[in-house]
Design an enzyme around this catalytic site. Sequence first.
Site, mmCIF file in Angstrom:
data_model
loop_
_atom_site.group_PDB
_atom_site.id
_atom_site.type_symbol
_atom_site.label_atom_id
_atom_site.label_comp_id
_atom_site.label_asym_id
_atom_site.label_seq_id
_atom_site.Cartn_x
_atom_site.Cartn_y
_atom_site.Cartn_z
ATOM 1 N N GLY A 178 -24.870 9.119 3.411
ATOM 2 C CA GLY A 178 -26.306 9.202 3.689
ATOM 3 C C GLY A 178 -26.634 10.293 4.692
ATOM 4 O O GLY A 178 -27.750 10.819 4.708
ATOM 5 N N GLN A 263 -30.208 4.980 1.665
ATOM 6 C CA GLN A 263 -28.740 5.028 1.567
ATOM 7 C C GLN A 263 -28.072 4.230 2.676
ATOM 8 O O GLN A 263 -27.077 4.665 3.257
ATOM 9 C CB GLN A 263 -28.225 6.474 1.534
ATOM 10 C CG GLN A 263 -28.188 7.010 0.122
ATOM 11 C CD GLN A 263 -27.099 8.050 -0.121
ATOM 12 O OE1 GLN A 263 -25.956 7.912 0.305
ATOM 13 N NE2 GLN A 263 -27.465 9.087 -0.818
ATOM 14 N N CYS A 411 -19.209 22.438 -5.301
ATOM 15 C CA CYS A 411 -20.369 22.890 -6.065
ATOM 16 C C CYS A 411 -20.296 22.249 -7.445
ATOM 17 O O CYS A 411 -19.216 21.916 -7.921
ATOM 18 C CB CYS A 411 -20.439 24.408 -6.163
ATOM 19 S SG CYS A 411 -19.176 25.157 -7.157
HETATM 20 P P1 NAD Z 1 -21.952 4.211 5.566
HETATM 21 O O1 NAD Z 1 -21.531 2.793 5.594
HETATM 22 O O2 NAD Z 1 -21.106 5.259 6.186
HETATM 23 O O3 NAD Z 1 -23.423 4.340 6.184
HETATM 24 C C1 NAD Z 1 -24.458 3.394 5.987
HETATM 25 C C2 NAD Z 1 -25.412 3.528 7.153
HETATM 26 O O4 NAD Z 1 -26.517 2.661 7.004
HETATM 27 C C3 NAD Z 1 -24.767 3.192 8.488
HETATM 28 O O5 NAD Z 1 -24.865 4.296 9.337
HETATM 29 C C4 NAD Z 1 -25.550 1.992 8.963
HETATM 30 O O6 NAD Z 1 -25.661 1.950 10.378
HETATM 31 C C5 NAD Z 1 -26.885 2.198 8.299
HETATM 32 N N1 NAD Z 1 -27.656 0.949 8.161
HETATM 33 C C6 NAD Z 1 -27.209 -0.255 7.736
HETATM 34 N N2 NAD Z 1 -28.205 -1.152 7.722
HETATM 35 C C7 NAD Z 1 -29.316 -0.506 8.154
HETATM 36 C C8 NAD Z 1 -30.653 -0.904 8.348
HETATM 37 N N3 NAD Z 1 -31.049 -2.156 8.080
HETATM 38 N N4 NAD Z 1 -31.549 0.009 8.808
HETATM 39 C C9 NAD Z 1 -31.155 1.290 9.063
HETATM 40 N N5 NAD Z 1 -29.881 1.706 8.909
HETATM 41 C C10 NAD Z 1 -28.976 0.829 8.446
HETATM 42 O O7 NAD Z 1 -22.200 4.520 4.012
HETATM 43 P P2 NAD Z 1 -22.396 5.909 3.250
HETATM 44 O O8 NAD Z 1 -21.069 6.516 2.978
HETATM 45 O O9 NAD Z 1 -23.418 6.725 3.936
HETATM 46 O O10 NAD Z 1 -22.961 5.379 1.865
HETATM 47 C C11 NAD Z 1 -24.236 4.740 1.815
HETATM 48 C C12 NAD Z 1 -24.472 4.071 0.501
HETATM 49 O O11 NAD Z 1 -24.640 5.037 -0.530
HETATM 50 C C13 NAD Z 1 -23.328 3.178 0.046
HETATM 51 O O12 NAD Z 1 -23.840 2.040 -0.591
HETATM 52 C C14 NAD Z 1 -22.587 4.021 -0.908
HETATM 53 O O13 NAD Z 1 -21.834 3.267 -1.822
HETATM 54 C C15 NAD Z 1 -23.724 4.758 -1.583
HETATM 55 N N6 NAD Z 1 -23.270 6.036 -2.117
HETATM 56 C C16 NAD Z 1 -24.105 6.753 -2.887
HETATM 57 C C17 NAD Z 1 -23.674 7.956 -3.417
HETATM 58 C C18 NAD Z 1 -24.524 8.773 -4.270
HETATM 59 O O14 NAD Z 1 -24.039 9.629 -4.955
HETATM 60 N N7 NAD Z 1 -25.800 8.564 -4.253
HETATM 61 C C19 NAD Z 1 -22.418 8.427 -3.169
HETATM 62 C C20 NAD Z 1 -21.613 7.698 -2.353
HETATM 63 C C21 NAD Z 1 -22.059 6.529 -1.809
#
Ligand code: NAD
EC number: 4.2.1.49
Length: 556
Positions: A178, A263, A411
């Site tokens: 994120g 995210q 990329c």
């Molecule tokens: P991460 O666990 O490193 O970060 C999540 C963040 O959300 C943390 O910093 C946490 O403090 C914050 N958070 C949790 N609850 C919260 C709330 N109520 N209010 C505000 N902040 C809050 O995870 P990440 O690696 O950043 O991944 C995030 C999500 O995206 C995961 O579910 C992951 O599986 C998904 N993801 C998406 C993609 C994509 O291509 N779109 C790729 C990888 C991961």
Amino acid sequence: MSTAKGVVKNIKAPTGTQISCRGWHQEAALRMLMNNLDPDVAEKPDELIVYGGGGKAARNWESYHKIVETLQRLENDETLLVQSGKPVGVFRTHEEAPRVLIANAHLVPKWANWEEFRRLDKMGLTMYGQMTAGSWIYIGTQGILQGTYETFAECARQKFEGTLKGQLVVTAGLGGMGGAQPLAATMNGAAFIGIEVDESRIDRRVETGYCDIKCTNLDEALDKALDAKEKGKPLSIGLLGNVAELLPKMLDRGVIPDVLTDQTSAHDLQLGYIPAGYTLDEAKQKRESEPEGYQSDVLDSMVIHVETMLKMQEEGAVTFDYGNNLRGQVADHRGMEEAFNFPGFVPAFIRPLFCRGSGPFRWAALSGNPEDIYTTDQAVLEAFPEKESLHRWIHKAQEQVQFQGLPSRICWLEYGERAEMGAKFNWLVKEGKVDAPLVIGRDHMDTGSVASPNRETEGMKDGSDAIADWPLLNAMLNTASGASWVSLHHGGGVGIGYSIHAGMVCVADGTEMADERLERVLTNDPGSGVMRHADAGYDEAIKTAQERGVDLPMVE
Ligand code: NAD
């Protein structure tokens, strides 16, 4: 610094041309495992957590040490098997076979839920590998940056005449993945607010140049963001607080974002989402002492969060799910089916790219020398002079992305283009234009490698969203093609029970054998994505297969 068999602090991948393994394929796996756990790369290295809630690189520290030892003794005709982060066997195979095969977090479908996973995890029998955490090809936040940049760019093309200049993007979660959102948004010209409950995460994004400023007060953040929006200036703000509290307050103040997503690690109801009203410490205590009550509080907050997103969508916000299963959680646990009134980002923005076999091609310089990446950047720019947005991306990345751990680049490249770059990179190594071999891999979130009905395969044209044969075929094909290591995971991105996906990494060591392996792997891997989408009936994929000669017996 390492203690006998325990926690290793401050892991850094070795660099340069001296190797401690018996071949570059093993050495690359060793360096990329270590790179995943480098404190500049991993989110919580002491716990072996790389990113994405609890996504780990090895089951425990004992397993970590044993993987390192085994890779160092592994012969060039042997293959190491890793079962959920634990090295379990070494078998004689042959020189062109993968040196490592990895299976992470698989459960028989009837048992494939978080409850059972956590029970087995507590017993030390499994590990959550996310996507690239347990398959040793995470490259820090840059890994997701281009995908996020492309997603916002496509959103801009579809909804805002090609730019997010003068638009306000609001999201939450500035973690490992994120954390790419603020920079991807400002690269597209937007004013941006990312709500994050953990101050250290905001600080990290500001320190590494991914986010411009931190705000601890909603009104201050809104003033600054709306001023930037008004002036058409890019500005990213990490706003400290809980999204389930601050997003409804934004709505109360009548602020409707132009683009809205999320995210947080919503895929994990224990580790991933902090409920409203909790400090991080209180959340930790309650999830340990009363996990069910904690989960219920998490879901209460998610319901408020999604309700607010739906209201903002009604008021005109372009709203989408960003691959964390937020919609699935409230639909499955609270019957809130209307969560699916906003789409996932793949059907909304990414699927046409997947149909052309396009996806997140990434590579890292095992020399540790950033110049090697600039050399490869140049090779990419020269190979595709007509691809304007690729040129824009590489230049922006050179200016704005700080390397984390081993220098690396990402990329998005299509079918055909990936094999072309594989050959080019191997030539660069052979000719000594770069100081040491390069590793080439990709995210599991790719065209042919994932079944994930709430994300990559949401709303497939033929209804095949939950068919999981495709990632298995992808992993077997990459194994047969001679990748350096191949992985097959369960539960990445969206959580246990919701996805099956595969990864591959291939080493360019400058040899003729690498030429052949790279050609096969980097053709067949995206080819399996063209196959998957052509089979589902997408015209663009059928056209790609026909134009590029992908042999699909059932597709006319
Ligand atoms: P991460 O666990 O490193 O970060 C999540 C963040 O959300 C943390 O910093 C946490 O403090 C914050 N958070 C949790 N609850 C919260 C709330 N109520 N209010 C505000 N902040 C809050 O995870 P990440 O690696 O950043 O991944 C995030 C999500 O995206 C995961 O579910 C992951 O599986 C998904 N993801 C998406 C993609 C994509 O291509 N779109 C790729 C990888 C991961």
